[in-house]
Design an enzyme around this catalytic site. Structure first.
Site, short mmCIF file in Angstrom:
data_model
loop_
_atom_site.label_atom_id
_atom_site.label_comp_id
_atom_site.label_asym_id
_atom_site.label_seq_id
_atom_site.Cartn_x
_atom_site.Cartn_y
_atom_site.Cartn_z
CG ASP A 221 48.45 42.52 40.20
OD1 ASP A 221 48.24 41.88 41.24
OD2 ASP A 221 48.44 41.99 39.06
NE ARG B 149 41.78 32.39 33.48
CZ ARG B 149 42.67 32.59 34.44
NH1 ARG B 149 43.76 33.30 34.17
NH2 ARG B 149 42.48 32.12 35.65
#
Length: 284
Positions: free
Chosen positions: A146, A43
């Protein structure tokens, strides 16, 4: 120092991985296990390429110095996992329907979705509210938050490929989504009425203060706590207590349990909890 990934494109040592673990825990409360080593490498490699770094050490040094605007948010976005779908863990939604229908009609019912991800869960909550009241304009407000700004942008747009939206029952898909045409063929967009029920906001569950007013009749925090260690879970659950209305419900994921917080919440059904004091009063 032994490399964490000697065959990788970038220099990545065990020390780099430990720094990443420390930083993401401090910023987002996420406890990366050893099994997430390759995920972290994969990532964050994208960030190194974007910023023309050749070593994780250089990237992490720049991150900690604050050399790159908004890179902390990119770092967090890179390491969060966003697995979701419409009507996931479907046993919760009949419970929510009954809960909403039982509630007082004197004010709108408020729901907090703490991990909105790409939006499937908050839109599911909106559909459930509409079906509970038999109206496209139910007395319900949904706050969807979020920590990942990238997924929130997608959630706010409310646009999904048909291989995602098409998993809804055909009648629900027809009623609550618009099929794309022309250049948007193969896509579906949540109807305006659905989107109007939801307010999307960025929120880190580790923040000292939550930018939320009032209490909620239901809090959905499903498959979020699995990324936190027990002390972090406890701190977050303590924050939830004053945010739930006296008869509010806390909905959690199928793999989560809060036996370490039995003084705060009591199980009322399959991964559904109430305040301990309220649950005790109802049982008396």
């Amino acid at each position: 120092m032994k490399p964490a990934d000697p065959s990788g494109e970038f220099a990545f040592t065990e020390g780099d991985f430990q720094r990443i673990r420390t930083l993401i825990y401090a910023r987002a409360g996420i406890a990366l296990t050893d099994a997430k080593r390759q995920l972290a490498y994969s990532r964050l490699s994208r960030r190194l390429r974007a910023l023309n770094h050749t070593r994780f050490t250089d990237y992490l040094d720049a991150l900690e110095r604050g050399d790159i605007d908004d890179e902390w948010q990119q770092f967090i976005n890179s390491l969060t996992t966003n697995l979701t779908s419409f009507f996931r863990e479907s046993h919760h939604f009949p419970i929510l329907v009954e809960h909403l229908q039982r509630a007082s009609a004197r004010r709108p019912q408020r729901i907090w979705c703490t991990a909105a991800s790409t939006g499937e869960e908050p839109y599911t909550l909106a559909i459930t509210a509409m079906e509970a009241f038999g109206s496209m304009h139910p007395p319900v407000e949904i706050i969807a938050t979020d920590i990942d700004t990238n997924v929130l942008a997608r959630a706010s747009a409310g646009v999904y490929p048909m291989d995602v939206a098409g998993k809804l029952e055909p009648e629900r898909l027809r009623r609550y989504f618009l099929r794309g045409k022309g250049g948007n063929n193969g896509m579906a967009r949540a109807r305006n009425e659905l989107q109007a029920l939801i307010e999307f906001r960025t929120l880190n569950l580790l923040d000292e203060r939550y930018p939320l007013n009032g209490t909620f009749d239901a809090i959905f925090c499903r498959n979020v706590m699995i990324y936190f260690d027990k002390p972090t879970q406890r701190r977050i659950l303590e924050r939830f207590v004053p945010l739930l209305s006296p008869d509010g419900l806390l909905f959690c994921g199928h793999s989560e349990n809060f036996v370490h917080a039995r003084d705060l919440f009591q199980l009322q059904g399959k991964t559904v909890y109430r305040h301990v004091a309220v649950a005790a009063a109802r049982a008396a």
